[in-house]
Design a protein around this motif. Structure first.
Motif, short mmCIF file in Angstrom:
data_model
loop_
_atom_site.label_atom_id
_atom_site.label_comp_id
_atom_site.label_asym_id
_atom_site.label_seq_id
_atom_site.Cartn_x
_atom_site.Cartn_y
_atom_site.Cartn_z
N LYS A 80 -6.44 -7.83 -1.76
CA LYS A 80 -5.28 -7.24 -1.96
C LYS A 80 -4.38 -7.44 -0.64
O LYS A 80 -4.83 -7.64 0.37
CB LYS A 80 -5.45 -5.82 -2.13
CG LYS A 80 -6.34 -5.44 -3.37
CD LYS A 80 -6.19 -4.25 -3.70
CE LYS A 80 -6.65 -3.81 -5.24
NZ LYS A 80 -6.32 -4.21 -6.25
N LYS A 86 -1.40 -5.02 0.83
CA LYS A 86 -0.96 -3.67 0.81
C LYS A 86 -1.16 -3.02 -0.70
O LYS A 86 -0.14 -2.56 -1.31
CB LYS A 86 0.66 -3.92 0.86
CG LYS A 86 0.99 -4.34 2.51
CD LYS A 86 2.36 -4.00 2.62
CE LYS A 86 2.51 -4.52 4.00
NZ LYS A 86 4.18 -4.72 4.70
N GLY A 87 -2.27 -3.02 -1.15
CA GLY A 87 -2.54 -2.71 -2.50
C GLY A 87 -2.47 -3.50 -3.63
O GLY A 87 -3.01 -3.35 -4.62
N ASN A 88 -1.72 -4.60 -3.59
CA ASN A 88 -1.34 -5.37 -4.57
C ASN A 88 -2.25 -6.47 -4.79
O ASN A 88 -2.59 -7.02 -3.57
CB ASN A 88 0.10 -6.02 -4.36
CG ASN A 88 1.19 -4.70 -4.57
OD1 ASN A 88 1.30 -4.06 -5.44
ND2 ASN A 88 2.13 -4.78 -3.33
N PRO A 89 -2.34 -6.84 -5.86
CA PRO A 89 -3.55 -8.20 -6.11
C PRO A 89 -2.75 -9.39 -5.47
O PRO A 89 -1.57 -9.76 -5.78
CB PRO A 89 -3.70 -8.22 -7.50
CG PRO A 89 -2.49 -7.55 -8.09
CD PRO A 89 -2.02 -6.54 -7.21
N ILE A 90 -3.76 -10.20 -4.67
CA ILE A 90 -3.48 -11.84 -4.41
C ILE A 90 -4.67 -12.48 -4.82
O ILE A 90 -5.74 -11.73 -4.98
CB ILE A 90 -3.19 -11.61 -3.00
CG1 ILE A 90 -4.63 -11.23 -2.09
CG2 ILE A 90 -1.93 -11.15 -2.65
CD1 ILE A 90 -4.10 -11.20 -0.69
N THR A 91 -4.81 -13.82 -4.73
CA THR A 91 -5.75 -14.53 -5.25
C THR A 91 -6.25 -15.27 -3.85
O THR A 91 -5.32 -15.97 -3.31
CB THR A 91 -5.29 -15.51 -6.29
OG1 THR A 91 -4.46 -14.49 -7.30
CG2 THR A 91 -6.46 -16.36 -6.99
N GLU A 113 -0.89 -17.23 -3.31
CA GLU A 113 0.34 -16.54 -3.58
C GLU A 113 1.35 -16.95 -2.51
O GLU A 113 2.54 -16.95 -2.33
CB GLU A 113 0.54 -15.32 -3.85
CG GLU A 113 -0.07 -14.72 -5.04
CD GLU A 113 -1.48 -14.69 -5.33
OE1 GLU A 113 -2.03 -14.34 -6.53
OE2 GLU A 113 -2.16 -14.80 -4.18
N GLU A 115 -8.65 -6.37 1.79
CA GLU A 115 -7.27 -5.85 1.97
C GLU A 115 -6.69 -6.66 3.10
O GLU A 115 -7.22 -6.27 4.37
CB GLU A 115 -7.19 -4.19 2.32
CG GLU A 115 -5.75 -3.92 2.72
CD GLU A 115 -4.69 -3.99 1.86
OE1 GLU A 115 -3.56 -4.81 1.99
OE2 GLU A 115 -4.41 -3.84 0.62
#
Length: 170
Positions: A8, A10-15, A127, A152
């Protein structure tokens, strides 16, 4: 196809791309830039305990704090330990940042050209083409003895656990 797993920002999904390295694994070799013309690889630090501190960019608050903290700790760990900070920042930016921050005990290495370190260590953020905040402790025989890949990106690593892992090898 490369392995992928979730993290994550900032709480958003990343890969994250690459293998999930574990304690006991052989540390993958790498070629990183010290500057535009000079590179460094794992074998350049043969026989030393390596604390590899991976940050997305030294120009952000947590990365700045992480690199400064390990710079302070490096002075206490002795000559058998090398502290490497890896980021995808350009070598110029790393050099400028070190001069401004007074960081002189940590070796900054850049993964900007090919993100090959990030891919080999499983911390490349698909990303952003940056490397995920993580810590790897590698013994004198290039075996991984400690791994922390932050779930995170904006969180601090466990500095005390990483330093303790290094001290266990001395």
């Amino acid at each position: 196809m490369a392995q992928e797993r979730a993290a994550k920002f900032k709480g958003n999904p990343i890969t994250l791309v690459g293998p999930e390295l574990k304690v006991g694994d052989q540390a993958p070799d790498f070629t990183l830039n010290k500057n535009l013309l000079e590179t460094a690889s794992l074998k350049d630090y043969a026989g030393k305990v390596k604390l590899i501190s991976v940050v997305p960019s030294v120009d952000t608050g947590v990365c700045d704090a992480q690199t400064r903290r390990f710079n302070e700790e490096a002075a206490k760990l002795g000559d058998n330990v090398i502290v490497l900070t890896v980021s995808a920042d350009l070598p110029f930016a790393q050099s400028r940042w070190c001069a401004a921050a007074g960081v002189d005990r940590v070796v900054l290495l850049s993964d900007y050209k090919s993100n090959s370190f990030g891919q080999a260590y499983g911390v490349l953020i698909k990303e952003f083409a940056l490397d995920m905040r993580s810590i790897f402790v590698v013994d004198a025989n290039d075996k991984i003895t400690y791994v922390e890949v932050l779930p995170e990106m904006t969180e601090h690593p466990n500095y005390e656990a990483a330093i303790a892992a290094v001290k266990e090898l001395l």
